[in-house]
Motif scaffolding. Structure first.
Motif, mmCIF file in Angstrom:
data_model
loop_
_atom_site.group_PDB
_atom_site.id
_atom_site.type_symbol
_atom_site.label_atom_id
_atom_site.label_comp_id
_atom_site.label_asym_id
_atom_site.label_seq_id
_atom_site.Cartn_x
_atom_site.Cartn_y
_atom_site.Cartn_z
ATOM 1 N N VAL A 368 0.636 -1.348 0.104
ATOM 2 C CA VAL A 368 0.055 -0.052 -0.024
ATOM 3 C C VAL A 368 0.924 1.035 0.049
ATOM 4 C CG1 VAL A 368 -1.742 1.492 1.003
ATOM 5 C CG2 VAL A 368 -1.569 -1.580 0.926
ATOM 6 N N ALA A 369 2.017 1.271 0.752
ATOM 7 C CA ALA A 369 2.647 2.856 0.923
ATOM 8 C C ALA A 369 3.210 3.258 -0.643
ATOM 9 C CB ALA A 369 3.602 2.322 2.225
ATOM 10 N N ARG A 370 3.588 1.184 -1.080
ATOM 11 C CA ARG A 370 4.530 2.339 -2.331
ATOM 12 C C ARG A 370 3.677 1.740 -3.659
ATOM 13 N NH1 ARG A 370 8.233 -3.258 -4.145
ATOM 14 N NH2 ARG A 370 6.411 -4.315 -5.147
ATOM 15 N N GLY A 371 2.126 1.642 -3.585
ATOM 16 C CA GLY A 371 1.626 2.185 -4.085
ATOM 17 C C GLY A 371 1.226 3.469 -4.191
ATOM 18 N N ASP A 372 0.505 3.748 -3.229
ATOM 19 C CA ASP A 372 0.803 5.205 -2.934
ATOM 20 C C ASP A 372 2.332 6.181 -3.274
ATOM 21 O OD1 ASP A 372 -1.544 5.054 -1.588
ATOM 22 O OD2 ASP A 372 -0.765 4.939 0.664
ATOM 23 N N LEU A 373 3.237 6.086 -2.860
ATOM 24 C CA LEU A 373 4.261 6.465 -3.540
ATOM 25 C C LEU A 373 4.232 6.647 -5.316
ATOM 26 C CD1 LEU A 373 7.113 5.947 -0.232
ATOM 27 C CD2 LEU A 373 5.228 8.045 -0.847
ATOM 28 N N LEU A 374 4.215 5.691 -5.899
ATOM 29 C CA LEU A 374 4.178 5.411 -7.286
ATOM 30 C C LEU A 374 3.295 6.005 -8.013
ATOM 31 C CD1 LEU A 374 5.298 1.964 -7.269
ATOM 32 C CD2 LEU A 374 6.433 3.370 -7.934
ATOM 33 N N ARG A 375 2.368 6.187 -7.083
ATOM 34 C CA ARG A 375 0.579 7.020 -7.802
ATOM 35 C C ARG A 375 0.718 7.930 -7.575
ATOM 36 N NH1 ARG A 375 -5.810 6.487 -6.746
ATOM 37 N NH2 ARG A 375 -6.372 7.470 -8.956
ATOM 38 N N ARG A 376 2.161 9.183 -6.533
ATOM 39 C CA ARG A 376 1.798 10.472 -6.484
ATOM 40 C C ARG A 376 3.447 10.744 -7.398
ATOM 41 N NH1 ARG A 376 3.854 10.877 -0.444
ATOM 42 N NH2 ARG A 376 4.572 12.979 -1.211
ATOM 43 N N MET A 377 3.515 9.788 -8.202
ATOM 44 C CA MET A 377 5.024 9.731 -8.791
ATOM 45 C C MET A 377 4.387 10.283 -10.591
ATOM 46 S SD MET A 377 8.221 8.495 -7.373
ATOM 47 C CE MET A 377 9.603 8.595 -8.239
ATOM 48 N N GLY A 378 3.355 9.317 -10.620
ATOM 49 C CA GLY A 378 2.982 9.219 -11.932
ATOM 50 C C GLY A 378 3.349 8.078 -12.733
ATOM 51 N N ARG A 379 3.323 6.887 -11.364
ATOM 52 C CA ARG A 379 4.090 6.001 -11.823
ATOM 53 C C ARG A 379 2.074 4.618 -11.487
ATOM 54 N NH1 ARG A 379 9.580 5.150 -9.997
ATOM 55 N NH2 ARG A 379 9.082 2.910 -10.295
ATOM 56 N N SER A 380 1.597 5.384 -12.401
ATOM 57 C CA SER A 380 -0.106 4.721 -11.911
ATOM 58 C C SER A 380 -0.062 3.170 -11.909
ATOM 59 C CB SER A 380 -1.325 5.359 -12.651
ATOM 60 O OG SER A 380 -0.985 7.054 -12.552
ATOM 61 N N ALA A 381 0.855 2.618 -13.080
ATOM 62 C CA ALA A 381 0.585 1.326 -13.858
ATOM 63 C C ALA A 381 1.343 0.223 -12.790
ATOM 64 C CB ALA A 381 0.874 1.128 -14.889
ATOM 65 N N GLU A 382 2.428 0.994 -12.022
ATOM 66 C CA GLU A 382 3.649 0.049 -11.531
ATOM 67 C C GLU A 382 1.846 -0.016 -10.070
ATOM 68 O OE1 GLU A 382 7.825 0.900 -11.165
ATOM 69 O OE2 GLU A 382 7.076 2.519 -12.915
ATOM 70 N N ALA A 383 1.643 1.087 -9.525
ATOM 71 C CA ALA A 383 0.919 1.287 -8.503
ATOM 72 C C ALA A 383 -0.118 0.456 -8.548
ATOM 73 C CB ALA A 383 0.660 2.722 -7.868
ATOM 74 N N ALA A 384 -0.796 0.549 -9.617
ATOM 75 C CA ALA A 384 -2.386 -0.538 -9.132
ATOM 76 C C ALA A 384 -0.886 -2.196 -9.448
ATOM 77 C CB ALA A 384 -2.456 -0.109 -10.840
ATOM 78 N N GLN A 385 -0.416 -2.650 -9.960
ATOM 79 C CA GLN A 385 -0.300 -3.909 -9.655
ATOM 80 C C GLN A 385 0.151 -4.117 -8.434
ATOM 81 O OE1 GLN A 385 0.335 -6.797 -11.305
ATOM 82 N NE2 GLN A 385 0.829 -7.318 -9.321
ATOM 83 N N ASP A 386 0.873 -3.129 -7.110
ATOM 84 C CA ASP A 386 1.355 -3.178 -5.684
ATOM 85 C C ASP A 386 -0.458 -3.279 -5.166
ATOM 86 O OD1 ASP A 386 3.744 -2.978 -5.604
ATOM 87 O OD2 ASP A 386 4.470 -1.057 -6.058
ATOM 88 N N ALA A 412 -7.054 2.512 -14.178
ATOM 89 C CA ALA A 412 -7.662 4.835 -15.014
ATOM 90 C C ALA A 412 -6.940 5.380 -15.071
ATOM 91 C CB ALA A 412 -8.603 4.616 -14.419
ATOM 92 N N ASP A 413 -6.232 5.459 -14.166
ATOM 93 C CA ASP A 413 -4.811 6.983 -14.698
ATOM 94 C C ASP A 413 -4.182 6.820 -15.462
ATOM 95 O OD1 ASP A 413 -6.086 8.466 -12.400
ATOM 96 O OD2 ASP A 413 -5.027 8.224 -11.393
ATOM 97 N N ALA A 414 -3.568 5.183 -15.581
ATOM 98 C CA ALA A 414 -2.589 5.098 -16.342
ATOM 99 C C ALA A 414 -3.055 4.829 -17.642
ATOM 100 C CB ALA A 414 -1.846 3.897 -15.965
ATOM 101 N N GLU A 415 -4.479 4.265 -17.905
ATOM 102 C CA GLU A 415 -4.556 4.596 -19.291
ATOM 103 C C GLU A 415 -4.925 5.954 -19.874
ATOM 104 O OE1 GLU A 415 -8.533 2.341 -18.941
ATOM 105 O OE2 GLU A 415 -7.562 0.308 -18.967
ATOM 106 N N ARG A 416 -4.878 6.520 -18.811
ATOM 107 C CA ARG A 416 -5.638 8.098 -19.472
ATOM 108 C C ARG A 416 -4.043 9.152 -19.820
ATOM 109 N NH1 ARG A 416 -9.652 8.183 -15.193
ATOM 110 N NH2 ARG A 416 -8.475 8.990 -13.805
ATOM 111 N N SER A 417 -3.261 8.416 -18.635
ATOM 112 C CA SER A 417 -1.861 9.316 -19.380
ATOM 113 C C SER A 417 -1.158 8.759 -20.385
ATOM 114 C CB SER A 417 -0.595 8.980 -17.988
ATOM 115 O OG SER A 417 -0.980 7.552 -17.758
#
Length: 417
Positions: A368-386, A412-417
């Motif tokens: 969860v922590a890693r997913g939150d940080l990845l999403r804040r950095m715009g790495r949404s596809a990796e965040a989704a996996q976490d 959804a964020d990853a698909e929009r970007s």
């Protein structure tokens, strides 16, 4: 007297009565039986005759009479208990003297340390503590940890058998033993609390009854050991954490993480009590891990908004905690605090260095922590996996559902970007 007030009397007196009888007869099963008989007698007489001025003394007198009756009927059992009592006195000579002159005058303390003895398995320690000190039935113990009543009964019976066969004395440790033994007792109580505050499985995120039972046990421990600051630290930690319970679940039943909670729902009287205990736990000597954990919880509770949280101080406290009680879980907390202080890149670098730790590989808050940080950095596809990994590891249904939604949002964020 109302049923509620009767129940309160029994809750207050049960543990002390049981502990006194265990120390007197040296047999936990026997003590439980006569304790139950005394309470049954009270339920019969008190509603019509009134509650005695000293209900504890009434219950003890009644229990002793029932014990004498049982022993008269069963001479073989009486002989067995006599042997147990001799062994108990040899192991703890002070047990046969007047307890009012001992360092630990309340018999419950002896039962706390017996139930949390290191010779017992960890699960068995929790089960027998819930049974004997929290007064839960075997069925309630089973429900608390989402196990079958048969499994709960086995844990309780195994603990009793170990106590009996290993001749574990019903006594509190000597003062020079206390620093080594007290952490085990505190850990049992905290394990009960954490299961209540964040259930490890099932449909409910919060088991309020279990968390409040742990807090009650924490209050008893602090009253029994008022000079030991870690008992204050544990109670402070539980209060400051439980103060947020009403905001942890939304009206729709969804999980609410700390940053998303409605802080107006927090119990501010409980927070004030916890804050006072934090000061008590950290004053007058070396700090203990529960006191430092509680100080971190206090800083979260004192912030009116997530943005006002004192992250530099929290980072510093996690540094103290790592020195006192190093563990991957503590390091994870420090990494998240650093990310909040210095930015997601700094936190993600620290999390990457812990990726191979075997404890964290099965610990969903890490992902969860890693997913939150990845999403804040715009790495949404990796965040989704976490987030998907976290959902697979989470125990309760509300947590799993929440992290699945987080994964879907990140995808959804990853698909929009």
């Amino acid at each position: 007297m109302t049923p509620t007030s009767l129940e309160q009397v029994f809750r207050e007196e049960h543990g002390l009565l049981l502990a006194t009888l265990v120390r007197r007869y040296g047999d936990l099963d026997f003590a439980e039986e006569v304790t139950s008989e005394a309470i049954e007698a009270a339920l019969k007489h008190w509603p019509t005759e009134g509650v005695p001025t000293k209900p504890g003394a009434w219950l003890l007198t009644t229990a002793r009479r029932r014990a004498v009756d049982r022993l008269r009927r069963d001479q073989a059992y009486a002989a067995k208990l006599a042997v147990l009592q001799v062994e108990q006195d040899r192991a703890d000579p002070a047990a046969s003297s007047d307890a009012t002159g001992s360092q630990f005058p309340d018999e419950r303390l002896h039962l706390f340390f017996t139930c949390a003895h290191p010779a017992l398995d960890a699960d068995d320690r929790v089960a027998i503590t819930l049974r004997c000190l929290a007064q839960l039935t075997t069925t309630e113990v089973a429900r608390a940890f989402v196990i079958s009543p048969a499994t709960a009964g086995q844990r309780i019976s195994r603990a009793k058998r170990k106590i009996r066969e290993a001749r574990i004395p019903f006594r509190a440790p000597d003062p020079d033993e206390l620093p080594q033994r007290l952490p085990g007792v505190l850990q049992v109580v905290y394990s009960i609390f954490t299961e209540g505050y964040a259930a490890s499985s099932g449909s409910d995120l919060v088991r309020r009854d279990l968390a409040e039972e742990a807090i009650r046990l924490g209050r008893v421990l602090r009253a029994l050991l008022p000079t030991h600051r870690e008992t204050s630290g544990l109670l402070a930690l539980m209060l400051l954490t439980h103060a947020r319970h009403a905001a942890r679940v939304g009206v729709d039943g969804d999980l609410r993480l700390l940053a998303d909670q409605d802080r107006a729902l927090w119990d501010h009287e409980m927070i004030a009590e916890g804050n006072a205990l934090v000061v008590e736990s950290l004053t007058g000597g070396a700090q203990g891990p529960y006191g430092v954990h509680a100080a971190i919880a206090a800083l979260h509770d004192e912030a009116d908004t997530p943005e006002e949280t004192d992250w530099p101080q929290i980072v510093a406290l996690y540094g103290v905690l790592e020195a006192l009680s190093p563990s991957p879980i503590v390091s994870l907390g420090r990494s998240v605090a650093i990310a909040m202080r210095d930015g997601p890149e700094a936190g993600l670098s620290l999390l990457a260095s812990m990726a191979d730790d075997p404890m964290l590989r099965g610990y969903h808050p890490y992902f969860v922590a890693r997913g939150d940080l990845l999403r804040r950095m715009g790495r949404s596809a990796e965040a989704a996996q976490d987030f998907r990994t976290a959902a697979g590891l989470a125990g309760s249904d509300p947590e799993r559902d929440y992290y699945r939604r987080r994964a879907a949002d990140a995808e959804a964020d990853a698909e929009r970007s």
